[in-house]
Design an enzyme around this catalytic site. Structure first.
Site, PDB file in Angstrom:
ATOM      1  NE  ARG A   1       9.488  71.184  28.538  1.00 28.24           N
ATOM      2  CZ  ARG A   1       8.814  72.017  28.013  1.00 28.24           C
ATOM      3  NH1 ARG A   1       9.163  72.698  26.901  1.00 28.24           N
ATOM      4  NH2 ARG A   1       7.799  72.495  28.833  1.00 28.24           N
TER       5      ARG A   1
ATOM      6  CD  GLN B   1       6.539  48.734  34.007  1.00 30.43           C
ATOM      7  OE1 GLN B   1       7.055  49.359  33.121  1.00 30.43           O
ATOM      8  NE2 GLN B   1       7.378  48.402  34.971  1.00 30.43           N
TER       9      GLN B   1
ATOM     10  CE  LYS C   1       6.563  42.495  31.310  1.00 28.88           C
ATOM     11  NZ  LYS C   1       5.552  42.082  32.432  1.00 28.88           N
TER      12      LYS C   1
ATOM     13  N   GLY D   1       9.681  43.748  37.721  1.00 26.17           N
ATOM     14  CA  GLY D   1      10.453  42.888  38.440  1.00 26.17           C
ATOM     15  C   GLY D   1      10.208  41.607  37.505  1.00 26.17           C
ATOM     16  CG  HIS D   2      11.078  41.626  33.883  1.00 23.73           C
ATOM     17  ND1 HIS D   2      11.646  42.565  33.135  1.00 23.73           N
ATOM     18  CD2 HIS D   2       9.795  42.041  34.137  1.00 23.73           C
ATOM     19  CE1 HIS D   2      10.757  43.488  32.777  1.00 23.73           C
ATOM     20  NE2 HIS D   2       9.894  43.074  33.530  1.00 23.73           N
TER      21      HIS D   2
ATOM     22  CB  THR E   1       3.569  52.428  34.984  1.00 20.66           C
ATOM     23  OG1 THR E   1       4.822  52.824  35.512  1.00 20.66           O
ATOM     24  CG2 THR E   1       3.733  52.052  33.429  1.00 20.66           C
TER      25      THR E   1
ATOM     26  CG  ASP F   1       3.987  41.290  37.965  1.00 20.32           C
ATOM     27  OD1 ASP F   1       5.193  41.469  37.536  1.00 20.32           O
ATOM     28  OD2 ASP F   1       3.150  41.785  38.505  1.00 20.32           O
TER      29      ASP F   1
ATOM     30  NE  ARG G   1       2.638  46.490  45.637  1.00 20.22           N
ATOM     31  CZ  ARG G   1       2.327  47.625  44.692  1.00 20.22           C
ATOM     32  NH1 ARG G   1       1.154  48.547  45.058  1.00 20.22           N
ATOM     33  NH2 ARG G   1       2.590  47.683  43.317  1.00 20.22           N
TER      34      ARG G   1
HETATM   35  P1  GDP Z   1       7.109  39.692  34.468  1.00 21.13           P
HETATM   36  O1  GDP Z   1       7.172  40.702  35.419  1.00 21.13           O
HETATM   37  O2  GDP Z   1       6.271  39.579  33.261  1.00 21.13           O
HETATM   38  O3  GDP Z   1       8.405  39.125  34.045  1.00 21.13           O
HETATM   39  O4  GDP Z   1       6.816  38.502  35.603  1.00 21.13           O
HETATM   40  P2  GDP Z   1       7.001  38.233  36.846  1.00 21.13           P
HETATM   41  O5  GDP Z   1       8.478  37.536  36.831  1.00 21.13           O
HETATM   42  O6  GDP Z   1       7.026  39.390  37.619  1.00 21.13           O
HETATM   43  O7  GDP Z   1       5.995  37.071  37.247  1.00 21.13           O
HETATM   44  C1  GDP Z   1       6.021  35.984  36.775  1.00 21.13           C
HETATM   45  C2  GDP Z   1       5.911  34.881  37.851  1.00 21.13           C
HETATM   46  O8  GDP Z   1       5.511  33.682  37.252  1.00 21.13           O
HETATM   47  C3  GDP Z   1       7.351  34.637  38.118  1.00 21.13           C
HETATM   48  O9  GDP Z   1       7.603  34.201  39.585  1.00 21.13           O
HETATM   49  C4  GDP Z   1       7.802  33.520  37.284  1.00 21.13           C
HETATM   50  O10 GDP Z   1       8.739  32.646  37.774  1.00 21.13           O
HETATM   51  C5  GDP Z   1       6.439  32.648  37.195  1.00 21.13           C
HETATM   52  N1  GDP Z   1       6.240  31.904  35.747  1.00 21.13           N
HETATM   53  C6  GDP Z   1       6.327  32.402  34.660  1.00 21.13           C
HETATM   54  N2  GDP Z   1       6.091  31.422  33.816  1.00 21.13           N
HETATM   55  C7  GDP Z   1       5.437  30.540  34.458  1.00 21.13           C
HETATM   56  C8  GDP Z   1       4.455  29.332  34.160  1.00 21.13           C
HETATM   57  O11 GDP Z   1       4.323  29.066  33.159  1.00 21.13           O
HETATM   58  N3  GDP Z   1       4.224  28.706  35.510  1.00 21.13           N
HETATM   59  C9  GDP Z   1       4.527  29.113  36.737  1.00 21.13           C
HETATM   60  N4  GDP Z   1       3.840  28.137  37.409  1.00 21.13           N
HETATM   61  N5  GDP Z   1       5.065  30.095  36.704  1.00 21.13           N
HETATM   62  C10 GDP Z   1       5.466  30.725  36.030  1.00 21.13           C
HETATM   63  P1  IMO Z   2       6.685  44.099  35.518  1.00 20.12           P
HETATM   64  O1  IMO Z   2       7.559  44.540  34.602  1.00 20.12           O
HETATM   65  C1  IMO Z   2       2.983  44.777  37.758  1.00 20.12           C
HETATM   66  C2  IMO Z   2       2.164  48.934  38.521  1.00 20.12           C
HETATM   67  C3  IMO Z   2       2.097  49.271  40.107  1.00 20.12           C
HETATM   68  C4  IMO Z   2       0.982  50.424  40.051  1.00 20.12           C
HETATM   69  C5  IMO Z   2       1.315  51.080  38.805  1.00 20.12           C
HETATM   70  C6  IMO Z   2       1.945  52.405  38.971  1.00 20.12           C
HETATM   71  O2  IMO Z   2       7.368  43.251  36.590  1.00 20.12           O
HETATM   72  O3  IMO Z   2       5.617  43.451  34.728  1.00 20.12           O
HETATM   73  P2  IMO Z   2       4.603  52.766  39.246  1.00 20.12           P
HETATM   74  O4  IMO Z   2       5.389  52.256  40.386  1.00 20.12           O
HETATM   75  O5  IMO Z   2       5.117  52.154  37.832  1.00 20.12           O
HETATM   76  O6  IMO Z   2       4.168  54.197  39.239  1.00 20.12           O
HETATM   77  O7  IMO Z   2       3.068  52.034  39.721  1.00 20.12           O
HETATM   78  O8  IMO Z   2       1.666  50.154  37.891  1.00 20.12           O
HETATM   79  N1  IMO Z   2       3.287  48.451  38.200  1.00 20.12           N
HETATM   80  C7  IMO Z   2       3.528  46.984  37.817  1.00 20.12           C
HETATM   81  N2  IMO Z   2       2.385  46.114  38.225  1.00 20.12           N
HETATM   82  N3  IMO Z   2       4.227  44.562  37.141  1.00 20.12           N
HETATM   83  C8  IMO Z   2       4.888  45.384  36.888  1.00 20.12           C
HETATM   84  O9  IMO Z   2       6.072  45.354  36.276  1.00 20.12           O
HETATM   85  C9  IMO Z   2       4.716  46.601  37.247  1.00 20.12           C
HETATM   86  N4  IMO Z   2       5.288  48.127  37.361  1.00 20.12           N
HETATM   87  C10 IMO Z   2       4.263  48.744  37.885  1.00 20.12           C
HETATM   88  O10 IMO Z   2       1.618  48.166  40.823  1.00 20.12           O
HETATM   89  O11 IMO Z   2      -0.274  49.975  40.182  1.00 20.12           O
HETATM   90 MG    MG Z   3       7.080  41.283  37.215  1.00 16.39          MG
END
Ligand code: GDP
Ligand code: IMO
Ligand code: MG
Length: 422
Positions: free
Chosen positions: A141, A222, A16, A40-41, A237, A13, A301
């Site tokens: 496997r 991740q 990316k 979740g991107h 993970t 998170d 969460r």
């Molecule tokens: P990812 O899993 O690494 O792609 O990140 P997520 O999308 O799960 O979480 C990043 C969150 O931060 C998302 O809600 C983005 O829209 C938000 N975000 C990304 N870059 C920025 C930033 O520079 N500032 C703020 N305030 N939010 C950002």
């Molecule tokens: P992105 O790509 C943040 C965490 C889960 C848990 C552990 C194992 O959005 O950054 P799993 O379901 O993979 O077996 O869970 O990894 N986790 C993440 N935390 N961002 C993610 O993906 C995650 N994918 C899994 O919360 O702690």
């Molecule tokens: Mg994410």
């Protein structure tokens, strides 16, 4: 040879999705190499928000080819939902998305086992998407791959064999109802007809693209500290988000990699259980959560929040070979009077030189901090480094010095346009 890898340098998170989307404009191919719908991107542009779980974050640029590599575990339900979501929002996927015939499938029993295991002792706090059990079957496997969908007899036999075992486990260990073989076969046969146009040998596709000088972006899900081998095991993970995973998860040689970018959030977050040395269980942590909207893009969460952790990041930089950093969410720190950064770990007053491998050692760590003045204002509209308040410039430069890696991009809002190069 031009493959750039983009990895999460913390616990996921980091933003990316936003950075991959931005850099996709210059890419011919964007490929996901591991994980599944646990990711979740989030991508925001033109006031529209997209949350992608399986499909590469490059899909929003119309000229980009997208690949889901062999290292990804694919949940048919999540994949079809995502394709429909994108099509309904005017993003064409057909002809642009290619899925590896070697990727493993997430089956209904994987999700059931994930949920059931989480109810027991030692819960990881997984996303419940069946990720661990699917990679378990892959290593054992007994996994079912996309290629198995092509031959009905193989598919039938593999599902039957798996259910023979899984139903017994589900019933006796978890008290669940047994799953029906025939309806599962029907479900996956129906899925095959839907995804047939997308399936291809992505290993050949990618290597051909590389050989013809195309620019490939490998998108990690991740983050390094959730890596099965290098993260805070067992709170990780079940795949390898670190850069090495790009080669095995796509079938491309290490010699094709030209650069590795780490995405770093300006503070730290973690979803789920496990060690988090700089965690803030106080009002400041709560402030970061609300200001940064730190709620999981997949499960909703609350994300645990804390200060930036330099020893963990230096470890992540080493393991990934990160040569440049995109720093995200700098704007969120604008609410703080002062900002702390963990610059070292100690145990019993003695410095810890390397990132600990075991939970017992991690739990004994105390962090030493350096404090920076906050800038106490919004960064809205800031599009160059020079326009940042001096305290924010100082924070970025100090992190760069502590990490000894160039911060080449800075992001100041969720929107695509609020990212600038330094
Ligand atoms: P990812 O899993 O690494 O792609 O990140 P997520 O999308 O799960 O979480 C990043 C969150 O931060 C998302 O809600 C983005 O829209 C938000 N975000 C990304 N870059 C920025 C930033 O520079 N500032 C703020 N305030 N939010 C950002
Ligand atoms: P992105 O790509 C943040 C965490 C889960 C848990 C552990 C194992 O959005 O950054 P799993 O379901 O993979 O077996 O869970 O990894 N986790 C993440 N935390 N961002 C993610 O993906 C995650 N994918 C899994 O919360 O702690
Ligand atoms: Mg994410």
């Amino acid at each position: 040879m031009s493959v750039s890898i983009i990895v999460g340098a913390q616990w996921g998170d980091e933003g990316k999705g936003k950075i991959v989307d931005l850099l996709s404009e210059q890419a011919d191919v964007v490929a996901r190499y591991q994980g599944g719908a646990n990711a979740g991107h989030t991508i925001v542009f033109d006031g529209r928000k997209f949350v992608l779980h399986l499909i590469p974050s490059g899909i929003l640029h119309p000229n980009t080819t997208c690949v889901i590599g062999n290292g990804v575990v694919i949940d048919p339900v999540a994949l079809m939902e995502e394709i429909h979501m994108l099509e309904s929002m005017g993003i064409s996927v057909a002809g642009r998305l290619h899925i590896s015939h070697k990727a493993h499938l997430i089956m209904p029993y994987h999700k059931m086992m994930d949920a059931a295991r989480e109810k027991g002792a030692g819960s990881i706090g997984t996303t419940g998407r069946g990720i661990g059990p699917a990679y378990y079957d892959k290593a054992l496997r007994t996994g079912i791959r996309i290629v198995d969908l092509l031959d009905r007899d193989t598919l039938r036999e593999k599902i039957r064999l798996n259910l023979d075992e899984k139903n017994r486990i589900l019933q006796s260990l978890y008290g669940a109802e047994p799953l029906d073989v025939e309806s599962m076969i029907d479900e996956y046969v129906a899925f095959d007809t839907q995804i047939d146009p997308y399936i291809t040998d992505t290993t050949v596709l990618l290597n051909t693209a590389i050989a013809s000088g195309k620019h490939v972006l490998a998108e990690g899900a991740q983050g390094a500290l959730l890596d099965l081998d290098h993260g805070t095991y067992p709170f990780v993970t079940s795949s390898n988000p670190t850069s090495g995973g790009a080669c095995t998860g796509l079938g491309i040689p290490p010699t094709s990699i030209s650069s590795i970018m780490g995405v770093v959030k300006a503070y730290s977050t973690r979803v789920g259980n496990g060690p988090f040395p700089t965690e803030l269980n106080d009002a400041t942590g709560e402030l970061l959560r609300t200001e940064g909207h730190e709620f999981g893009a997949t499960t909703g969460r609350s994300r645990r929040c804390g200060w930036l952790d330099i020893p963990a990041l230096r470890y992540s930089i080493m393991v990934n070979g990160i040569s440049e950093i995109a720093l995200t969410k700098l704007d969120v720190l604008g609410v703080l009077d002062e900002i702390r950064v963990c610059t070292g770990y100690e145990i019993d007053g003695r410095p810890v030189r390397s990132f600990p491998a075991d939970l017992a050692t991690l739990s004994r760590i105390t962090c030493t901090y350096e404090t920076f003045p906050g800038w106490k204002c919004s960064l809205e509209g800031v599009r160059t480094f020079a326009e940042l308040p001096p305290q924010a410039q100082h924070y970025v430069e100090a992190i760069e010095q502590l990490l000894e890696v160039r911060i080449s991009w800075v992001s100041t809002s969720p929107a695509r346009e609020d990212t600038f190069r330094r």
